[in-house]
Design a protein around this motif. Sequence first.
Motif, PDB file in Angstrom:
ATOM      1  N   VAL A 191       0.854  -1.199   0.000  1.00 13.34           N
ATOM      2  CA  VAL A 191       0.000   0.000   0.000  1.00 13.34           C
ATOM      3  C   VAL A 191       0.883   1.239   0.000  1.00 13.34           C
ATOM      4  O   VAL A 191       0.670   2.180  -0.781  1.00 13.34           O
ATOM      5  CB  VAL A 191      -0.935   0.003   1.237  1.00 13.34           C
ATOM      6  CG1 VAL A 191      -1.744   1.291   1.301  1.00 13.34           C
ATOM      7  CG2 VAL A 191      -1.851  -1.215   1.224  1.00 13.34           C
ATOM      8  N   ASP A 192       1.912   1.214   0.830  1.00 11.00           N
ATOM      9  CA  ASP A 192       2.835   2.337   0.912  1.00 11.00           C
ATOM     10  C   ASP A 192       3.545   2.556  -0.429  1.00 11.00           C
ATOM     11  O   ASP A 192       3.666   3.683  -0.917  1.00 11.00           O
ATOM     12  CB  ASP A 192       3.850   2.053   2.024  1.00 11.00           C
ATOM     13  CG  ASP A 192       4.823   3.197   2.192  1.00 11.00           C
ATOM     14  OD1 ASP A 192       4.358   4.344   2.325  1.00 11.00           O
ATOM     15  OD2 ASP A 192       6.048   2.943   2.174  1.00 11.00           O
ATOM     16  N   GLY A 193       4.001   1.465  -1.039  1.00 12.32           N
ATOM     17  CA  GLY A 193       4.701   1.565  -2.319  1.00 12.32           C
ATOM     18  C   GLY A 193       3.805   2.100  -3.424  1.00 12.32           C
ATOM     19  O   GLY A 193       4.225   2.938  -4.227  1.00 12.32           O
ATOM     20  N   LEU A 194       2.562   1.624  -3.468  1.00 12.29           N
ATOM     21  CA  LEU A 194       1.617   2.116  -4.483  1.00 12.29           C
ATOM     22  C   LEU A 194       1.342   3.604  -4.262  1.00 12.29           C
ATOM     23  O   LEU A 194       1.243   4.381  -5.224  1.00 12.29           O
ATOM     24  CB  LEU A 194       0.319   1.300  -4.425  1.00 12.29           C
ATOM     25  CG  LEU A 194       0.444  -0.149  -4.936  1.00 12.29           C
ATOM     26  CD1 LEU A 194      -0.740  -0.999  -4.476  1.00 12.29           C
ATOM     27  CD2 LEU A 194       0.538  -0.180  -6.461  1.00 12.29           C
ATOM     28  N   ASP A 195       1.234   4.004  -2.986  1.00 15.73           N
ATOM     29  CA  ASP A 195       1.019   5.428  -2.680  1.00 15.73           C
ATOM     30  C   ASP A 195       2.192   6.265  -3.181  1.00 15.73           C
ATOM     31  O   ASP A 195       2.007   7.369  -3.713  1.00 15.73           O
ATOM     32  CB  ASP A 195       0.861   5.629  -1.164  1.00 15.73           C
ATOM     33  CG  ASP A 195      -0.490   5.145  -0.655  1.00 15.73           C
ATOM     34  OD1 ASP A 195      -1.383   4.911  -1.493  1.00 15.73           O
ATOM     35  OD2 ASP A 195      -0.636   4.990   0.575  1.00 15.73           O
ATOM     36  N   ARG A 196       3.407   5.751  -3.023  1.00 12.63           N
ATOM     37  CA  ARG A 196       4.587   6.500  -3.467  1.00 12.63           C
ATOM     38  C   ARG A 196       4.606   6.651  -4.986  1.00 12.63           C
ATOM     39  O   ARG A 196       5.010   7.681  -5.515  1.00 12.63           O
ATOM     40  CB  ARG A 196       5.866   5.810  -2.997  1.00 12.63           C
ATOM     41  CG  ARG A 196       6.166   5.998  -1.530  1.00 12.63           C
ATOM     42  CD  ARG A 196       7.342   5.131  -1.118  1.00 12.63           C
ATOM     43  NE  ARG A 196       7.502   5.151   0.318  1.00 12.63           N
ATOM     44  CZ  ARG A 196       8.488   5.793   0.943  1.00 12.63           C
ATOM     45  NH1 ARG A 196       9.378   6.451   0.252  1.00 12.63           N
ATOM     46  NH2 ARG A 196       8.572   5.767   2.255  1.00 12.63           N
ATOM     47  N   ILE A 197       4.205   5.593  -5.681  1.00 11.18           N
ATOM     48  CA  ILE A 197       4.156   5.681  -7.152  1.00 11.18           C
ATOM     49  C   ILE A 197       3.153   6.747  -7.571  1.00 11.18           C
ATOM     50  O   ILE A 197       3.441   7.595  -8.431  1.00 11.18           O
ATOM     51  CB  ILE A 197       3.785   4.310  -7.749  1.00 11.18           C
ATOM     52  CG1 ILE A 197       4.913   3.305  -7.521  1.00 11.18           C
ATOM     53  CG2 ILE A 197       3.478   4.438  -9.242  1.00 11.18           C
ATOM     54  CD1 ILE A 197       4.555   1.869  -7.895  1.00 11.18           C
ATOM     55  N   MET A 198       1.978   6.723  -6.960  1.00  7.77           N
ATOM     56  CA  MET A 198       0.948   7.701  -7.333  1.00  7.77           C
ATOM     57  C   MET A 198       1.387   9.122  -6.957  1.00  7.77           C
ATOM     58  O   MET A 198       1.108  10.082  -7.678  1.00  7.77           O
ATOM     59  CB  MET A 198      -0.383   7.339  -6.669  1.00  7.77           C
ATOM     60  CG  MET A 198      -0.975   6.015  -7.141  1.00  7.77           C
ATOM     61  SD  MET A 198      -1.128   5.904  -8.935  1.00  7.77           S
ATOM     62  CE  MET A 198      -2.479   7.040  -9.220  1.00  7.77           C
ATOM     63  N   ALA A 199       2.101   9.244  -5.833  1.00  7.53           N
ATOM     64  CA  ALA A 199       2.591  10.570  -5.427  1.00  7.53           C
ATOM     65  C   ALA A 199       3.606  11.084  -6.444  1.00  7.53           C
ATOM     66  O   ALA A 199       3.633  12.281  -6.762  1.00  7.53           O
ATOM     67  CB  ALA A 199       3.222  10.482  -4.037  1.00  7.53           C
ATOM     68  N   PHE A 200       4.424  10.191  -6.992  1.00  6.13           N
ATOM     69  CA  PHE A 200       5.404  10.592  -8.009  1.00  6.13           C
ATOM     70  C   PHE A 200       4.696  11.231  -9.200  1.00  6.13           C
ATOM     71  O   PHE A 200       5.183  12.195  -9.783  1.00  6.13           O
ATOM     72  CB  PHE A 200       6.221   9.374  -8.450  1.00  6.13           C
ATOM     73  CG  PHE A 200       7.181   9.662  -9.569  1.00  6.13           C
ATOM     74  CD1 PHE A 200       8.448  10.156  -9.309  1.00  6.13           C
ATOM     75  CD2 PHE A 200       6.811   9.445 -10.899  1.00  6.13           C
ATOM     76  CE1 PHE A 200       9.335  10.424 -10.349  1.00  6.13           C
ATOM     77  CE2 PHE A 200       7.686   9.723 -11.934  1.00  6.13           C
ATOM     78  CZ  PHE A 200       8.955  10.211 -11.663  1.00  6.13           C
TER      79      PHE A 200
END
Lengths: 456, 71
Positions: A260-269
């Motif tokens: 979940v954290d990793g997917l959030d980081r991708i979307m934040a990018f």
Amino acid sequence: MTLRAATLASNIRFGLRKARDVIETTLHTLETHDPAYGCVTRLLSERALRAADTIDARIADGEPVGPLAGVPFGVKDLFDVEGIVTTAGSTVLRENAPAVQDAAVVRRLVAAGAIPVATLNMDEFAYGFATENAHYGTTRNPRDPERLAGGSSGGSAAAVAAGMLPLTLGSDTNGSIRVPASLCGVWGLRPTQGRLPLQGVYPFAASFDTIGPFAGTVGDLKLGFEAMDGKARGEAPDVGALRVARLDGWFGRDLAPGLVDGLDRIMAFFSSTKTVELPEVARARAAAFIITASEGGNLHLPRLRHRAMEYDPATRDRLMAGALLPASPIIQAHRLRNWFRTHMHEVFRDHDILIAPSTVGPAPRIDQPMITVGGKSVSARANLGLFTQPLTLAGFPILAAPLAPDAGGAGGAEAGLPLGVQIIAAPGQEQALFAVGAALERAGVLGYPVRGATEG
Amino acid sequence: MGGTQSEEEERAEVLATARDVAVMARQVDLVISEDCLPGVIFNTELLRGYVGLVDGLVLPDDCEPAFGYVP
């Protein structure tokens, strides 16, 4: 010295290193390191050394040698390699005649200067997500040898993760590149359905069979794919202009916190909060199951009538059940495929890239091969394709990308284990996938270091 | 008692599937040995669940099968 394909090829082309030295070192690494992981089924030592000498001679003569000059690669044991029998991870085919030529994509890689050095372990006939093979053993995950490497291209993913090979080939019918890439923390590509030639690749379910590369970096993956593709490279898009959305609903359930954290980081990018919910995902997955089981069952039925007991029992019983399916649900599954594909194209009218997890979490333990789905503990072997199978149905290209350790590592007892995501584009848009992967790798969001054997 | 009844129902269901498997196997000239039967029954039940899901979606009559053959 690194074992990155691009660096190796460059060093060999410019005379900083001999191809023979690279191949000898690679063969030694495979001989000494692989017993801990069980990736290799056969070494191609004699052929590889001969090819390396040819590359070195051509360089000495000032002849062109290709972008992958001297780069060693391994192939899942369902690609034809001239002079040896293609096993497809089984002993059932052992009396077949040796292949008279390499598979088409192997020929293309060889033409680009790459050198095949080994055949690699897989689930029997590619029917599984575990690479637990009754004939050739279980491939262990180099990130934690007590855990599954995933499958069915487990030997290919694990060989890259262990730093033994910079480039390997696998096949993906329902997730057999994406699942092991995710569990082993390497990059993999399931190209657009039908883009790469399947000549010389042992089939499983013809409607979905797709082949692609694994590598430790997205740059090496791109290099390998372009050699396999053999076509002019498309223009890479402006990553900042891409419309990116995350798949929600089915693809947002049961996820490990690190994912979940990793997917959030991708979307934040991408500064995007967009989500998309695909329709009828459970039915799409069911259709993939039915088409796979029926086509695999039909393919093996003549042998199952007379030689059933030579198969891995788990593979055999699934193939038999598939061979018994009546026609109506198979045709309904193909109609549903058409319907689902139409919806996917509608989604891509408003988006360029979709992001989804590859698996629900990190690699399961070999002695406890279970994952949690819907709050229940279920068989990993049957359910690791939860997020990959529905997307198989559409046939769109998908990049399997490892989250960077800091961006999405699992917590607790599973700390440090890799987690992976799927990056999906419209058909034919592989260059967009590579561009997105490279941007996220540069930003430190994607990419998982391969292990110490990279020193070559 | 409820649990016992459920087990009996389950047994009856497995036997029914075994009979179905035998009929379907005859149709494709496949002999399923005793060693294979439990696994084939398990997988047939699993596939039945997926058949139910796929059949549960009503598709328009003009939605054709997505076979890959292009002449």
